[in-house]
Motif scaffolding. Sequence first.
Motif, PDB file in Angstrom:
ATOM      1  N   CYS A  55      18.287  13.243  -6.793  1.00 54.22           N
ATOM      2  CA  CYS A  55      19.298  14.296  -6.804  1.00 54.22           C
ATOM      3  C   CYS A  55      20.053  14.311  -8.127  1.00 54.22           C
ATOM      4  O   CYS A  55      20.312  15.386  -8.697  1.00 54.22           O
ATOM      5  CB  CYS A  55      20.274  14.104  -5.647  1.00 54.22           C
ATOM      6  N   LEU A  56      20.397  13.143  -8.645  1.00 57.05           N
ATOM      7  CA  LEU A  56      21.095  13.066  -9.927  1.00 57.05           C
ATOM      8  C   LEU A  56      20.255  13.649 -11.054  1.00 57.05           C
ATOM      9  O   LEU A  56      20.784  14.263 -11.990  1.00 57.05           O
ATOM     10  CB  LEU A  56      21.444  11.614 -10.254  1.00 57.05           C
ATOM     11  N   ALA A  57      18.941  13.449 -10.977  1.00 55.29           N
ATOM     12  CA  ALA A  57      18.041  13.881 -12.048  1.00 55.29           C
ATOM     13  C   ALA A  57      17.555  15.319 -11.883  1.00 55.29           C
ATOM     14  O   ALA A  57      16.763  15.795 -12.707  1.00 55.29           O
ATOM     15  CB  ALA A  57      16.838  12.944 -12.112  1.00 55.29           C
ATOM     16  N   GLY A  58      18.005  16.009 -10.842  1.00 48.81           N
ATOM     17  CA  GLY A  58      17.556  17.379 -10.635  1.00 48.81           C
ATOM     18  C   GLY A  58      16.142  17.485 -10.119  1.00 48.81           C
ATOM     19  O   GLY A  58      15.529  18.558 -10.186  1.00 48.81           O
ATOM     20  N   LEU A  59      15.603  16.397  -9.579  1.00 48.90           N
ATOM     21  CA  LEU A  59      14.264  16.416  -8.991  1.00 48.90           C
ATOM     22  C   LEU A  59      14.299  16.801  -7.524  1.00 48.90           C
ATOM     23  O   LEU A  59      13.273  17.156  -6.944  1.00 48.90           O
ATOM     24  CB  LEU A  59      13.601  15.038  -9.140  1.00 48.90           C
ATOM     25  N   GLU A 114      27.382  21.428 -13.968  1.00 51.34           N
ATOM     26  CA  GLU A 114      27.102  21.245 -12.552  1.00 51.34           C
ATOM     27  C   GLU A 114      25.654  21.640 -12.269  1.00 51.34           C
ATOM     28  O   GLU A 114      25.226  22.769 -12.550  1.00 51.34           O
ATOM     29  CB  GLU A 114      28.046  22.095 -11.702  1.00 51.34           C
ATOM     30  N   LEU A 115      24.890  20.702 -11.722  1.00 53.57           N
ATOM     31  CA  LEU A 115      23.487  20.967 -11.404  1.00 53.57           C
ATOM     32  C   LEU A 115      23.323  21.592 -10.025  1.00 53.57           C
ATOM     33  O   LEU A 115      22.324  22.272  -9.761  1.00 53.57           O
ATOM     34  CB  LEU A 115      22.665  19.676 -11.472  1.00 53.57           C
ATOM     35  N   THR A 116      24.297  21.347  -9.148  1.00 59.63           N
ATOM     36  CA  THR A 116      24.210  21.849  -7.791  1.00 59.63           C
ATOM     37  C   THR A 116      24.115  23.372  -7.781  1.00 59.63           C
ATOM     38  O   THR A 116      24.909  24.052  -8.425  1.00 59.63           O
ATOM     39  CB  THR A 116      25.459  21.417  -6.992  1.00 59.63           C
ATOM     40  N   ARG A 153      14.348  27.235 -12.506  1.00 60.41           N
ATOM     41  CA  ARG A 153      14.099  27.400 -13.940  1.00 60.41           C
ATOM     42  C   ARG A 153      15.141  26.648 -14.763  1.00 60.41           C
ATOM     43  O   ARG A 153      14.798  25.966 -15.730  1.00 60.41           O
ATOM     44  CB  ARG A 153      14.106  28.890 -14.295  1.00 60.41           C
ATOM     45  N   THR A 154      16.403  26.761 -14.357  1.00 61.66           N
ATOM     46  CA  THR A 154      17.465  26.062 -15.078  1.00 61.66           C
ATOM     47  C   THR A 154      17.296  24.554 -14.961  1.00 61.66           C
ATOM     48  O   THR A 154      17.444  23.819 -15.944  1.00 61.66           O
ATOM     49  CB  THR A 154      18.840  26.479 -14.538  1.00 61.66           C
ATOM     50  N   LEU A 155      16.979  24.079 -13.757  1.00 59.88           N
ATOM     51  CA  LEU A 155      16.797  22.638 -13.560  1.00 59.88           C
ATOM     52  C   LEU A 155      15.616  22.121 -14.368  1.00 59.88           C
ATOM     53  O   LEU A 155      15.670  21.013 -14.917  1.00 59.88           O
ATOM     54  CB  LEU A 155      16.598  22.330 -12.074  1.00 59.88           C
ATOM     55  N   THR A 156      14.554  22.905 -14.459  1.00 61.11           N
ATOM     56  CA  THR A 156      13.411  22.507 -15.281  1.00 61.11           C
ATOM     57  C   THR A 156      13.830  22.352 -16.736  1.00 61.11           C
ATOM     58  O   THR A 156      13.441  21.385 -17.413  1.00 61.11           O
ATOM     59  CB  THR A 156      12.282  23.550 -15.166  1.00 61.11           C
ATOM     60  N   SER A 214      13.748  12.120 -27.418  1.00 64.25           N
ATOM     61  CA  SER A 214      14.497  13.381 -27.407  1.00 64.25           C
ATOM     62  C   SER A 214      16.008  13.172 -27.357  1.00 64.25           C
ATOM     63  O   SER A 214      16.748  14.145 -27.233  1.00 64.25           O
ATOM     64  CB  SER A 214      14.052  14.244 -26.223  1.00 64.25           C
ATOM     65  N   ARG A 215      16.448  11.917 -27.434  1.00 68.86           N
ATOM     66  CA  ARG A 215      17.878  11.575 -27.333  1.00 68.86           C
ATOM     67  C   ARG A 215      18.507  12.209 -26.084  1.00 68.86           C
ATOM     68  O   ARG A 215      19.492  12.956 -26.170  1.00 68.86           O
ATOM     69  CB  ARG A 215      18.646  12.026 -28.580  1.00 68.86           C
ATOM     70  N   PRO A 216      17.965  11.918 -24.910  1.00 71.11           N
ATOM     71  CA  PRO A 216      18.498  12.530 -23.696  1.00 71.11           C
ATOM     72  C   PRO A 216      19.894  12.004 -23.365  1.00 71.11           C
ATOM     73  O   PRO A 216      20.281  10.913 -23.797  1.00 71.11           O
ATOM     74  CB  PRO A 216      17.492  12.109 -22.626  1.00 71.11           C
ATOM     75  N   GLU A 217      20.616  12.768 -22.576  1.00 72.92           N
ATOM     76  CA  GLU A 217      21.933  12.310 -22.146  1.00 72.92           C
ATOM     77  C   GLU A 217      21.819  11.124 -21.189  1.00 72.92           C
ATOM     78  O   GLU A 217      22.671  10.235 -21.186  1.00 72.92           O
ATOM     79  CB  GLU A 217      22.690  13.466 -21.494  1.00 72.92           C
ATOM     80  N   VAL A 218      20.779  11.132 -20.368  1.00 73.27           N
ATOM     81  CA  VAL A 218      20.549  10.047 -19.409  1.00 73.27           C
ATOM     82  C   VAL A 218      19.051   9.778 -19.316  1.00 73.27           C
ATOM     83  O   VAL A 218      18.252  10.717 -19.309  1.00 73.27           O
ATOM     84  CB  VAL A 218      21.072  10.402 -17.998  1.00 73.27           C
ATOM     85  N   VAL A 219      18.682   8.510 -19.256  1.00 76.28           N
ATOM     86  CA  VAL A 219      17.320   8.108 -18.911  1.00 76.28           C
ATOM     87  C   VAL A 219      17.344   7.558 -17.491  1.00 76.28           C
ATOM     88  O   VAL A 219      18.108   6.633 -17.186  1.00 76.28           O
ATOM     89  CB  VAL A 219      16.769   7.042 -19.877  1.00 76.28           C
ATOM     90  N   PHE A 220      16.534   8.150 -16.617  1.00 79.77           N
ATOM     91  CA  PHE A 220      16.381   7.651 -15.256  1.00 79.77           C
ATOM     92  C   PHE A 220      15.084   6.853 -15.186  1.00 79.77           C
ATOM     93  O   PHE A 220      14.019   7.357 -15.544  1.00 79.77           O
ATOM     94  CB  PHE A 220      16.335   8.806 -14.261  1.00 79.77           C
ATOM     95  N   ALA A 221      15.199   5.625 -14.710  1.00 77.70           N
ATOM     96  CA  ALA A 221      14.045   4.735 -14.613  1.00 77.70           C
ATOM     97  C   ALA A 221      13.848   4.345 -13.149  1.00 77.70           C
ATOM     98  O   ALA A 221      14.753   3.752 -12.539  1.00 77.70           O
ATOM     99  CB  ALA A 221      14.252   3.492 -15.471  1.00 77.70           C
ATOM    100  N   ASP A 222      12.709   4.701 -12.581  1.00 75.62           N
ATOM    101  CA  ASP A 222      12.431   4.461 -11.163  1.00 75.62           C
ATOM    102  C   ASP A 222      11.441   3.309 -11.039  1.00 75.62           C
ATOM    103  O   ASP A 222      10.247   3.474 -11.287  1.00 75.62           O
ATOM    104  CB  ASP A 222      11.859   5.733 -10.531  1.00 75.62           C
ATOM    105  N   GLU A 223      11.954   2.126 -10.690  1.00 77.83           N
ATOM    106  CA  GLU A 223      11.133   0.910 -10.588  1.00 77.83           C
ATOM    107  C   GLU A 223      10.223   0.773 -11.815  1.00 77.83           C
ATOM    108  O   GLU A 223       8.992   0.655 -11.682  1.00 77.83           O
ATOM    109  CB  GLU A 223      10.288   0.942  -9.309  1.00 77.83           C
TER     110      GLU A 223
END
Length: 251
Positions: free
Chosen positions: A61-65, A79-81, A86-89, A167-176
């Motif tokens: 949810c945090l990552a927009g997936l 706000e992603l909610t 298209r915007t989330l992509t 890409s210097r992202p604002e956040v990197v999400f790492a899943d296991e």
Amino acid sequence: MKTHAPPEISQAVAAVDLVKVYGSGDTAVRALDGVSVGFGRAEFTAIMGSSGSGKSTLMHCLAGLDTATSGRVLLGGTELTGQSDRTLTRVRRDRIGFVFQSFNLLPQLTAAQNITLPLDLAGRQPDSELLAHLVDVLGLGQRLGHRPSELSGGQQQRVALARALVSRPEVVFADEPTGNLDSRAGAEVLTILRDSVRDLGQTVVMVTHDPIAAAYADRVVLLADGRVAGEIDKPDQVSVTDALRELAAAA
């Protein structure tokens, strides 16, 4: 173990009263039950909890997936909610980096092409200095022309790390991110994530079940039954193991 403070809008990413329900009626599962938590900029945070605690759902949810049933997700001031697919992509492509257990590299592309793929899709040129730095730090200089099938698991995950960071992202999400790696390669990946926070000011949010992996983080957020159950600052393997044991005993 301490309880958490409400998230601040100024943080890199935050959940506010987040609820996620799968199914309906008698078969409904409340995977997230009013989660409010923030993740600071240039901080390495691990999310932990038992199977079914909601940790992967929270990250998705945090990552927009995935979309929440109710509540809010804030990426910086955005706000992603309720945003369109298209915007989330576009947000995921331009502002978020991902590292998955399964690497998710395209088999027909070389390591170099996999690294720059998100930027290529966005029509952006990589920062040549940052790209060179990542290739050097990750030890990929002799592997850039190789396809994933010609790389070890550890090397493939290093390519995925470079792709997430270039890409210097604002956040990197790492899943296991160490789930498919041996202990040595896993330690190298975790060290690189930790160093990206220190050297590049990167924000990293990692889901893990492993107390050894969590000990690389600056902070651990603990989930139980879809709720935040506490936090650990400056975790080590012992404090994380003890906290998980407490949660299991209270279940």
